[in-house]
Design a protein around this motif. Structure first.
Motif, mmCIF file in Angstrom:
data_model
loop_
_atom_site.group_PDB
_atom_site.id
_atom_site.type_symbol
_atom_site.label_atom_id
_atom_site.label_comp_id
_atom_site.label_asym_id
_atom_site.label_seq_id
_atom_site.Cartn_x
_atom_site.Cartn_y
_atom_site.Cartn_z
ATOM 1 N N THR A 2 -14.261 7.179 -8.954
ATOM 2 C CA THR A 2 -14.990 8.022 -8.003
ATOM 3 C C THR A 2 -14.133 8.284 -6.768
ATOM 4 O O THR A 2 -13.107 7.616 -6.543
ATOM 5 N N ALA A 3 -14.566 9.234 -5.966
ATOM 6 C CA ALA A 3 -13.864 9.542 -4.723
ATOM 7 C C ALA A 3 -13.822 8.305 -3.823
ATOM 8 O O ALA A 3 -12.799 8.016 -3.197
ATOM 9 N N ASN A 8 -10.912 3.836 -1.221
ATOM 10 C CA ASN A 8 -10.710 2.402 -0.996
ATOM 11 C C ASN A 8 -9.348 1.934 -1.482
ATOM 12 O O ASN A 8 -8.693 1.116 -0.830
ATOM 13 N N LEU A 9 -8.904 2.462 -2.607
ATOM 14 C CA LEU A 9 -7.579 2.118 -3.126
ATOM 15 C C LEU A 9 -6.501 2.622 -2.166
ATOM 16 O O LEU A 9 -5.516 1.923 -1.906
ATOM 17 N N GLY A 10 -6.689 3.824 -1.638
ATOM 18 C CA GLY A 10 -5.754 4.352 -0.649
ATOM 19 C C GLY A 10 -5.661 3.455 0.574
ATOM 20 O O GLY A 10 -4.579 3.210 1.107
ATOM 21 N N GLN A 20 3.106 6.345 0.457
ATOM 22 C CA GLN A 20 3.042 7.396 -0.566
ATOM 23 C C GLN A 20 1.861 7.179 -1.510
ATOM 24 O O GLN A 20 1.126 8.110 -1.822
ATOM 25 N N GLN A 21 1.664 5.953 -1.959
ATOM 26 C CA GLN A 21 0.530 5.675 -2.849
ATOM 27 C C GLN A 21 -0.795 5.866 -2.113
ATOM 28 O O GLN A 21 -1.770 6.319 -2.707
ATOM 29 N N TYR A 26 -5.661 9.153 -1.441
ATOM 30 C CA TYR A 26 -6.502 9.948 -0.547
ATOM 31 C C TYR A 26 -6.660 11.368 -1.089
ATOM 32 O O TYR A 26 -7.743 11.939 -1.064
ATOM 33 N N MET A 27 -5.568 11.939 -1.601
ATOM 34 C CA MET A 27 -5.630 13.302 -2.131
ATOM 35 C C MET A 27 -6.521 13.362 -3.375
ATOM 36 O O MET A 27 -7.247 14.337 -3.568
#
Length: 59
Positions: A2-3, A8-10, A20-21, A26-27
């Motif tokens: 999900t977005a 959260n991963l970003g 970069q990751q 985020y994108m």
């Protein structure tokens, strides 16, 4: 994913200094949800990365 999960991963990558990751995640979040808080997080991260003040690095 999900977005919110991408957002959260970003954030996790940003905390680790992997810019970069963080941007990539985020994108992905923004692609899934244009109203995601990742929009503001991406803008802030880009502002940090775009900042350069030569006098601060070469006194």
């Amino acid at each position: 994913m999900t977005a919110e999960e991408f957002y959260n991963l970003g954030n996790e990558y940003r905390r680790k200094g992997d810019w970069q990751q963080a941007l990539n995640n985020y994108m992905e979040a923004i692609a899934l949800d244009a109203e995601s808080p990742a929009v503001e997080a991406k803008k802030m991260l880009e502002d940090i990365l775009d900042f350069y003040h030569k006098d601060a690095y070469n006194p």
